[in-house]
Design a protein around this motif. Structure first.
Motif, mmCIF file in Angstrom:
data_model
loop_
_atom_site.group_PDB
_atom_site.id
_atom_site.type_symbol
_atom_site.label_atom_id
_atom_site.label_comp_id
_atom_site.label_asym_id
_atom_site.label_seq_id
_atom_site.Cartn_x
_atom_site.Cartn_y
_atom_site.Cartn_z
ATOM 1 N N LEU A 153 -3.583 -0.646 -2.772
ATOM 2 C CA LEU A 153 -2.158 -0.570 -2.423
ATOM 3 C C LEU A 153 -1.358 0.032 -3.570
ATOM 4 O O LEU A 153 -0.489 0.896 -3.357
ATOM 5 C CB LEU A 153 -1.623 -1.960 -2.083
ATOM 6 N N LEU A 154 -1.625 -0.405 -4.787
ATOM 7 C CA LEU A 154 -0.927 0.166 -5.931
ATOM 8 C C LEU A 154 -1.249 1.651 -6.079
ATOM 9 O O LEU A 154 -0.382 2.464 -6.409
ATOM 10 C CB LEU A 154 -1.310 -0.595 -7.199
ATOM 11 N N LEU A 202 2.007 -9.026 -1.872
ATOM 12 C CA LEU A 202 0.730 -8.981 -2.579
ATOM 13 C C LEU A 202 0.877 -8.290 -3.936
ATOM 14 O O LEU A 202 0.337 -8.758 -4.944
ATOM 15 C CB LEU A 202 -0.317 -8.264 -1.732
ATOM 16 N N MET A 203 1.612 -7.192 -3.972
ATOM 17 C CA MET A 203 1.748 -6.426 -5.208
ATOM 18 C C MET A 203 2.672 -7.091 -6.218
ATOM 19 O O MET A 203 2.713 -6.679 -7.376
ATOM 20 C CB MET A 203 2.233 -5.007 -4.891
ATOM 21 N N THR A 204 3.413 -8.110 -5.797
ATOM 22 C CA THR A 204 4.318 -8.805 -6.717
ATOM 23 C C THR A 204 3.922 -10.264 -6.930
ATOM 24 O O THR A 204 4.687 -11.022 -7.527
ATOM 25 C CB THR A 204 5.772 -8.743 -6.200
ATOM 26 N N LEU A 205 2.728 -10.653 -6.484
ATOM 27 C CA LEU A 205 2.269 -12.026 -6.699
ATOM 28 C C LEU A 205 2.221 -12.352 -8.188
ATOM 29 O O LEU A 205 1.790 -11.536 -9.000
ATOM 30 C CB LEU A 205 0.869 -12.227 -6.107
ATOM 31 N N SER A 344 0.352 -16.855 -7.563
ATOM 32 C CA SER A 344 0.962 -17.398 -6.349
ATOM 33 C C SER A 344 2.303 -16.730 -6.092
ATOM 34 O O SER A 344 2.883 -16.087 -6.976
ATOM 35 C CB SER A 344 1.161 -18.913 -6.494
ATOM 36 N N ASP A 345 2.782 -16.898 -4.846
ATOM 37 C CA ASP A 345 4.100 -16.364 -4.504
ATOM 38 C C ASP A 345 5.200 -17.381 -4.750
ATOM 39 O O ASP A 345 6.301 -17.255 -4.227
ATOM 40 C CB ASP A 345 4.127 -15.869 -3.049
ATOM 41 N N GLN A 346 4.919 -18.384 -5.607
ATOM 42 C CA GLN A 346 5.980 -19.346 -5.949
ATOM 43 C C GLN A 346 7.143 -18.712 -6.722
ATOM 44 O O GLN A 346 8.277 -19.172 -6.514
ATOM 45 C CB GLN A 346 5.366 -20.517 -6.733
ATOM 46 N N PRO A 347 6.994 -17.759 -7.654
ATOM 47 C CA PRO A 347 5.761 -17.122 -8.124
ATOM 48 C C PRO A 347 5.316 -17.713 -9.463
ATOM 49 O O PRO A 347 6.140 -18.127 -10.271
ATOM 50 C CB PRO A 347 6.176 -15.667 -8.305
#
Length: 473
Positions: A153-154, A202-205, A344-347
């Motif tokens: 993706l990146l 996903l790309m910023t997790l 994680s996406d908490q993040p």
């Protein structure tokens, strides 16, 4: 890993023409160069200037050297430690690697133990690579995106712009031509490239990038695009500034907090508080500020700097990163087939701090920033440790029963840092970069925030070389 340090080769390559002056040793001035701050930038600038025959005084507000390079060994069991500041050294960061070698420090690869990494997406914990399809479902990736994975993706959405952004020696004025990347926040820029919401997640997790300029993120990625290897200093990152401080111990004044500078006089006058009580003054031929701008903006400066410099000092954001270090009685992640690494996406980003340390006990590190960092910074220490433990337990539930003790370092609350590292919000980078490192007469500016390698130890060292060139020239 250690490397033999060739000082003469370094001086020739790193400082170029000005080092010819150093080789002859300059005539002593009646007044020293005063360096404000004994972090990596201040220590390195002082070291090189002394080799060039310059008189130097370093004023440090803390009672120890290192600045934001900080390692915590308490309250953990003997042999365990975790870094509150930098945790990685990129393999292309030759200044850091060479200095570690000069001081006899051992570098170990910053790597992962055998086992699966974890991703926590919306509360669903996914083993990578075994459960890749579960990740696709959790994020609702498009069919094309599902085939690519995060790296793919990146490559699809980012790779074509990186070549133009990867020159670390580019002039600050060149940032104006990258203004189009500066107008959008990182997640919004990814969407503008066609990425789905799931792909953006996903790309910023692992990090809160919602306010960050896309140019800031792209510039970091471009500079590191050819890096595959990372290291850490065995025993803790703070061993480097401690080693650097020893040879110049006679010129470093600790518990000396600068409160004001009058650079309209000749020589320049610096006012500081000794041990928080006694006001003293010092005269200088030049001043080097290595302080974060978040601290520099609290000093009384006369006369005022130029409007562009003043705006940069007043407005440069600093990331409110919080580092949790959580000791477990066992390394349960090894027994479960995990490597201790998770995003994680908490993040939040989580890793095993003890993969290279023998013993049964382990230490998990976790970093949060943005909104979570501000929340944790508003709690008392015990509540913040519980907060961090709860965050990690969402991904590693076994920590609930094996947790023994923890520590937290909140960089926004450190009075001599007021943030972990410099960042840029949308619309700031192209206009601020030309101002940040520019000297104001005999006042010079160093530190990671003044270097292309922002947020890295290499940036602090690179900036020290630059100010030495300014002073010797």
């Amino acid at each position: 890993m250690t490397r033999r340090f060739d000082r003469r080769a370094f001086l020739r390559s790193a400082l170029g023409a000005p080092i010819a002056l150093a080789a002859r040793r300059q005539a002593p001035s009646a007044y020293p160069v005063v360096i404000v701050g004994a972090g990596l930038a201040g220590l390195y600038a002082a070291t090189i200037l002394r080799r060039a025959g310059k008189a130097v005084v370093v004023l440090e507000a803390r009672n120890e050297a290192g600045g934001r390079v900080r390692t915590l060994r308490a309250p953990f069991h003997a042999g365990l430690y975790g870094d509150a500041g930098p945790v990685r050294i990129a393999g292309i960061h030759r200044r850091v690697i060479d200095l570690a070698g000069e001081h006899g420090l051992t570098l170990v690869p910053f790597t992962l133990s055998p086992g699966a990494s974890l991703l926590n997406v919306g509360g669903t914990v996914i083993r990578i690579p075994e459960q890749q399809q579960d990740l696709v479902a959790a994020l609702r990736l498009t069919p094309d995106e599902a085939r690519l994975g995060q790296g793919g993706l990146l490559q699809r959405y980012v790779a074509d712009v990186l070549a133009d952004l990867g020159d670390s020696s580019v002039s600050p004025d060149a940032y104006a031509r990258w203004d189009e990347y500066d107008r959008l926040a990182w997640p919004d820029w990814l969407r503008s490239r066609g990425a789905s919401d799931g792909a953006v997640r996903l790309m910023t997790l692992g990090g809160d990038s919602r306010q960050l300029s896309a140019l800031y993120v792209l510039r970091q990625m471009a500079l590191l695009r050819n890096t595959t290897t990372f290291y850490k200093i065995q025993g803790g990152m703070d061993r480097l500034p401690r080693a650097m401080a020893k040879p110049i111990a006679d010129v470093v004044r600790y518990d000396a907090a600068v409160v004001g500078v009058d650079h309209g006089t000749s020589p320049i006058r610096i006012d500081y508080l000794e041990q928080g009580r006694t006001r003293r003054s010092l005269r200088a031929s030049d001043v080097v500020f290595t302080l974060p701008f978040s601290v520099l903006r609290t000093l009384a400066i006369q006369p005022s700097f130029s409007s562009g410099k003043t705006r940069a000092i007043d407005e440069l954001p600093y990331f409110p990163a919080v580092r949790f270090l959580l000791e477990s009685r066992t390394r349960f992640w090894d027994a479960s087939g995990f490597n201790g690494s998770a995003r994680s996406d908490q993040p939040a980003e989580i890793w095993d701090c003890t993969y290279d340390v023998p013993g049964e006990r382990g230490l998990l590190g976790a970093t949060v920033g943005g909104e979570l960092g501000r929340t944790a910074s508003g709690m008392d220490r015990s509540a913040a440790i519980r907060f961090g433990t709860d965050l990690v337990v969402r991904t590693f539930p076994d920590l609930r029963t094996t947790f023994d003790r923890g520590a937290v370092y909140r960089w926004a609350l450190d009075p001599w840092a007021r943030g972990a590292f410099a960042v840029f919000h949308t619309g700031q980078m192209a206009s601020m970069i030309p101002e940040i490192a520019r000297p104001e007469g005999r006042v010079h500016f160093a530190g990671e925030h003044t270097s292309p390698w922002m947020g890295w130890m290499e940036g602090a060292l690179e900036s020290a070389e630059r100010v030495v060139k300014e002073i010797l020239a």
